[in-house]
Write an enzyme that holds these catalytic residues in place. Structure first.
Site, PDB file in Angstrom:
ATOM      1  N   HIS A 141      -3.828   8.088   6.065  1.00 55.28           N
ATOM      2  CA  HIS A 141      -4.311   7.238   4.878  1.00 55.28           C
ATOM      3  C   HIS A 141      -5.517   7.948   4.456  1.00 55.28           C
ATOM      4  CE1 HIS A 141      -4.316   3.024   3.106  1.00 55.28           C
ATOM      5  NE2 HIS A 141      -5.678   3.648   3.126  1.00 55.28           N
ATOM      6  N   CYS A 142      -5.357   8.274   3.184  1.00 53.44           N
ATOM      7  CA  CYS A 142      -6.587   8.754   2.262  1.00 53.44           C
ATOM      8  C   CYS A 142      -6.156   8.498   1.134  1.00 53.44           C
ATOM      9  CB  CYS A 142      -6.974  10.041   2.802  1.00 53.44           C
ATOM     10  SG  CYS A 142      -5.504  11.179   2.670  1.00 53.44           S
ATOM     11  N   HIS A 143      -7.155   8.892   0.156  1.00 53.99           N
ATOM     12  CA  HIS A 143      -7.054   8.667  -1.507  1.00 53.99           C
ATOM     13  C   HIS A 143      -7.587   9.709  -2.153  1.00 53.99           C
ATOM     14  CE1 HIS A 143      -6.345   4.236  -0.442  1.00 53.99           C
ATOM     15  NE2 HIS A 143      -7.310   4.539   0.281  1.00 53.99           N
ATOM     16  N   TYR A 145     -12.660  -2.267  -9.231  1.00 57.19           N
ATOM     17  CA  TYR A 145     -13.591  -1.448  -8.965  1.00 57.19           C
ATOM     18  C   TYR A 145     -13.569  -0.004  -9.717  1.00 57.19           C
ATOM     19  CZ  TYR A 145     -10.719   1.133  -5.519  1.00 57.19           C
ATOM     20  OH  TYR A 145      -9.846   1.594  -5.094  1.00 57.19           O
ATOM     21  N   HIS A 150      -4.229  -0.733   8.157  1.00 58.32           N
ATOM     22  CA  HIS A 150      -5.512  -1.193   8.982  1.00 58.32           C
ATOM     23  C   HIS A 150      -5.102  -2.487   9.880  1.00 58.32           C
ATOM     24  CE1 HIS A 150      -6.572   1.331   5.892  1.00 58.32           C
ATOM     25  NE2 HIS A 150      -6.908   0.700   4.872  1.00 58.32           N
ATOM     26  N   ASP A 200      -8.946   7.087   5.558  1.00 58.44           N
ATOM     27  CA  ASP A 200      -9.499   6.377   4.707  1.00 58.44           C
ATOM     28  C   ASP A 200     -10.338   6.855   3.752  1.00 58.44           C
ATOM     29  OD1 ASP A 200      -8.777   4.117   2.831  1.00 58.44           O
ATOM     30  OD2 ASP A 200     -10.502   3.051   3.830  1.00 58.44           O
ATOM     31  N   ASN A 235     -15.066   0.932  -1.559  1.00 61.04           N
ATOM     32  CA  ASN A 235     -15.694  -0.552  -1.568  1.00 61.04           C
ATOM     33  C   ASN A 235     -16.419  -0.860  -0.118  1.00 61.04           C
ATOM     34  OD1 ASN A 235     -14.355  -1.418  -3.897  1.00 61.04           O
ATOM     35  ND2 ASN A 235     -12.547  -1.234  -2.912  1.00 61.04           N
TER      36      ASN A 235
HETATM   37  C1  0GY Z   1      -8.429   1.189   1.610  1.00 63.78           C
HETATM   38  C2  0GY Z   1      -9.041   0.101   1.423  1.00 63.78           C
HETATM   39  C3  0GY Z   1      -9.573  -0.796   0.348  1.00 63.78           C
HETATM   40  C4  0GY Z   1      -9.159  -0.234  -1.062  1.00 63.78           C
HETATM   41  C5  0GY Z   1      -7.920   0.133  -1.467  1.00 63.78           C
HETATM   42  O1  0GY Z   1      -6.459   0.974  -2.941  1.00 63.78           O
HETATM   43  C6  0GY Z   1      -7.449   0.529  -2.879  1.00 63.78           C
HETATM   44  O2  0GY Z   1      -8.282   0.228  -3.498  1.00 63.78           O
HETATM   45  O3  0GY Z   1      -6.865   0.386  -0.469  1.00 63.78           O
HETATM   46  C7  0GY Z   1     -10.410  -1.958   0.468  1.00 63.78           C
HETATM   47  O4  0GY Z   1     -11.130  -2.094  -0.541  1.00 63.78           O
HETATM   48  O5  0GY Z   1     -10.099  -2.568   1.341  1.00 63.78           O
HETATM   49  O6  0GY Z   1      -7.519   1.101   2.568  1.00 63.78           O
HETATM   50  O7  0GY Z   1      -8.711   1.976   0.925  1.00 63.78           O
END
Ligand code: 0GY
Length: 317
Positions: free
Chosen positions: A33-35, A51, A187, A263, A268
């Protein structure tokens, strides 16, 4: 013209100098889980976003992967990119096969677009039920999309907060009963860790997993859930210790249905930005044996995201 983005006021940037973890993750571990965020000039953030983050590129993600000792990533579409999956897909296409992805799609997505994403490495779609992040996907739209992605072998990822589970229960139960696909919860359904681990709120989440063998959970984000925070106090105390009983319970009750991720780049967060090395050092507190660690970090994510690779199984024998 390249777009310029102003970060959301108070935005915390990801931590640029993470420590080297003391815990050595097993060979072949997956950060599930990462972005990636943008970069905004190349992959603009979505107009409907809630955001605006700092940039967090694929190169930076893969440098972190190597630094922490991981072999692979699962890149999850972040809500700041809406249903424009280009940044995530670009990250997959430049990973030399070492990244899979989770997309966000609308019902207008075409079969060709789904096929192209599959070829790039997408293996699931995410539906977000966290009110501050998105406007909810209508339920009929979710079922329609889930039916269309099932033939591709994809799964469904859901993100929600513990307080909302009672209200979402009937709907989620219907999804789990009607879909043959795996449903992955982000999570641990965001428990309130100031409540008892055996109290009614977390019991409901455990029941959700127990009643539905196709439900998996990411035991990720102690930094998001913790009240005690990142500070080690003294002696045996360590970072995010109040999250341990929750994550450990899920890992030990459902060892074949858990995943772990950093993550990164931690969207946020308001309180502090975690040191990703410390997050890795948290793993042995929630998966306390080498066998549990291997399931959490290698076997489970490999079976979900790279099922075609038999080698990782053979290596084990
Ligand atoms: C996460 C948690 C959050 C954000 C997102 O896609 C997202 O914007 O998932 C959060 O703000 O709790 O898992 O990245």
């Amino acid at each position: 013209m390249k777009m310029e983005f102003q970060k959301t006021p108070g935005w915390l940037d990801w931590y640029a100098v993470p420590s080297a973890p003391t815990f050595k993750v097993p060979v072949g571990s997956v950060d599930a889980h990462c972005h990636v965020f943008g970069p905004g000039a190349e992959f603009p953030f979505a107009p409907e976003r809630k955001y605006t983050p700092c940039d967090a590129s694929k190169q930076q993600l893969y440098a972190l992967r190597d630094h922490l000792g991981f072999a692979r990533n699962v890149v999850v579409q972040a809500t700041c990119h809406g249903a424009d999956n280009r940044a995530m897909v670009d990250a997959l296409e430049n990973s030399a096969g070492r990244a899979r992805g989770i997309a966000t799609v609308r019902r207008t997505v075409t079969d060709q677009e789904l096929q192209a994403m599959h070829a790039a490495g997408v293996r699931g779609v995410r539906f977000n039920f966290v009110k501050r992040l998105v406007d909810f996907t209508p339920k009929d739209e979710l079922m329609e999309i889930a039916a269309r992605i099932a033939p591709l072998g994809w799964h469904v990822v859901i993100y929600f907060e513990a307080v909302d589970l009672p209200e979402l229960w009937d709907f989620f139960t219907a999804i789990c009963d009607n879909l043959a696909t795996t449903i992955v919860v982000d999570h641990m359904g965001r428990p309130d860790v100031s409540k008892p681990v055996d109290g009614p709120e977390f019991e409901l989440f455990v029941k959700f997993m127990r009643d539905h063998p196709n439900v998996w959970s990411k035991v990720s984000c102690p930094e998001r859930l913790s009240v005690t925070g990142p500070k080690a106090l003294h002696g045996e105390q360590h970072a995010y210790r109040d999250v341990v009983p929750f994550a450990r319970r899920i890992v030990e009750t459902f060892p074949d249905r858990v995943l772990w991720g950093t993550d990164w780049p931690h969207p946020n967060l308001k309180d502090h930005m975690p040191d990703d090395g410390l997050l890795v050092d948290f793993i042995p507190h929630i998966a306390v044996t080498p066998e549990l660690q291997r399931k959490l970090l290698v076997d489970n994510p490999m079976s979900l995201y790279w099922p075609e690779e038999r080698k990782w199984k053979e290596e084990k024998l």
